[in-house]
Motif scaffolding. Structure first.
Motif, short mmCIF file in Angstrom:
data_model
loop_
_atom_site.label_atom_id
_atom_site.label_comp_id
_atom_site.label_asym_id
_atom_site.label_seq_id
_atom_site.Cartn_x
_atom_site.Cartn_y
_atom_site.Cartn_z
N VAL A 2 0.87 -1.17 0.00
CA VAL A 2 0.00 0.00 0.00
C VAL A 2 0.91 1.22 0.00
N ILE A 3 0.63 2.15 -0.95
CA ILE A 3 1.46 3.34 -1.06
C ILE A 3 0.59 4.59 -1.00
N ALA A 4 1.24 5.71 -0.74
CA ALA A 4 0.61 7.03 -0.84
C ALA A 4 1.50 7.89 -1.71
N LEU A 5 0.89 8.68 -2.58
CA LEU A 5 1.64 9.61 -3.40
C LEU A 5 1.77 10.90 -2.62
N GLU A 6 2.99 11.23 -2.24
CA GLU A 6 3.25 12.39 -1.38
C GLU A 6 3.29 13.68 -2.18
N LYS A 21 10.28 -1.90 -1.95
CA LYS A 21 10.85 -0.55 -2.04
C LYS A 21 11.84 -0.49 -3.19
N GLU A 22 12.65 -1.52 -3.33
CA GLU A 22 13.66 -1.56 -4.38
C GLU A 22 13.01 -1.55 -5.77
N MET A 23 11.89 -2.25 -5.92
CA MET A 23 11.19 -2.24 -7.21
C MET A 23 10.65 -0.85 -7.51
N LEU A 24 10.06 -0.21 -6.51
CA LEU A 24 9.51 1.13 -6.71
C LEU A 24 10.61 2.14 -7.04
N GLU A 25 11.78 1.97 -6.43
CA GLU A 25 12.89 2.89 -6.67
C GLU A 25 13.38 2.84 -8.13
N GLU A 26 13.07 1.76 -8.82
CA GLU A 26 13.45 1.66 -10.23
C GLU A 26 12.61 2.58 -11.12
N ILE A 27 11.42 2.99 -10.63
CA ILE A 27 10.52 3.79 -11.47
C ILE A 27 10.12 5.14 -10.86
N VAL A 28 10.41 5.34 -9.59
CA VAL A 28 10.03 6.57 -8.90
C VAL A 28 11.29 7.20 -8.31
N PRO A 29 11.45 8.52 -8.46
CA PRO A 29 12.68 9.16 -7.97
C PRO A 29 12.89 9.04 -6.46
N GLN A 30 11.82 9.12 -5.68
CA GLN A 30 11.98 9.12 -4.21
C GLN A 30 10.95 8.17 -3.60
N VAL A 31 11.43 7.20 -2.81
CA VAL A 31 10.56 6.26 -2.10
C VAL A 31 10.92 6.30 -0.63
N THR A 32 9.92 6.52 0.22
CA THR A 32 10.15 6.55 1.66
C THR A 32 9.29 5.50 2.34
N LEU A 33 9.70 5.11 3.53
CA LEU A 33 8.93 4.17 4.34
C LEU A 33 8.20 4.95 5.43
N ASP A 34 6.92 4.67 5.59
CA ASP A 34 6.18 5.28 6.69
C ASP A 34 6.75 4.73 8.00
N PRO A 35 6.95 5.58 9.00
CA PRO A 35 7.50 5.11 10.28
C PRO A 35 6.69 3.98 10.92
#
Length: 159
Positions: A2-6, A21-35
């Motif tokens: 589940v993701i949110a577009l910030e 996260k690694e897969m998303l980083e291949e297509i999105v410039p910035q990926v963060t984890l919710d605390p």
């Protein structure tokens, strides 16, 4: 997952899953984890996705997530063995402990597929306490770790 577009270039992972996260980083410039993926929410804090706030996927037994190298995990589990105490370990490690064990896969994908059935099996076996060998919180292991930390009510021991 589940993701949110910030904003235009950031994706925040709210609940990790098969898409890592690694897969998303291949297509999105910035990926963060919710605390809330790795830490308990503060009192009154609003959740952004179902399953982020409460203890989930927990057997009736007292679950404790144990982080550390195999030899440290094994020593800790052996020192704390008693009637009704089980270990939930990676495939192949069960033969090296004298307390009752279940395995839940050798790595990420297998662990993700088996974790819930193994937690239910612990109930069927009458486990009172379970020491769970923590996966590394990376790749799909982050999703498994997230489910386990909730099953343990955020009780984590470093060995």
């Amino acid at each position: 997952t589940v993701i949110a577009l910030e904003n235009d270039d950031t994706v925040r992972i709210l609940r990790p899953g098969y898409v890592t996260k690694e897969m998303l980083e291949e297509i999105v410039p910035q990926v963060t984890l919710d605390p809330a993926i790795l830490h308990q929410l503060k009192e009154g804090q609003t959740v952004r996705s179902p399953g982020m706030k409460y203890q989930h996927y927990s057997p009736q037994a007292h679950v404790i997530l144990v982080e550390g190298e195999w030899q440290n995990f094994a020593a800790y589990a052996e020192q704390n063995k008693a009637d009704g105490v089980y270990a939930l370990v990676f495939d192949g490690e069960e033969t090296r402990l004298s307390l009752p064990c279940l395995t839940y896969g050798a790595s990420g994908q297998e662990q993700a597929q088996q974790i819930f059935s193994k937690l239910r099996e612990l109930d069927d076996r009458g486990a009172h306490k379970v020491y769970v060998r923590a996966p590394k919180p990376e790749g799909i292991g982050l999703a498994v770790y997230n489910r386990l930390i909730r099953a343990a009510g955020f009780e984590v021991i470093q060995v």
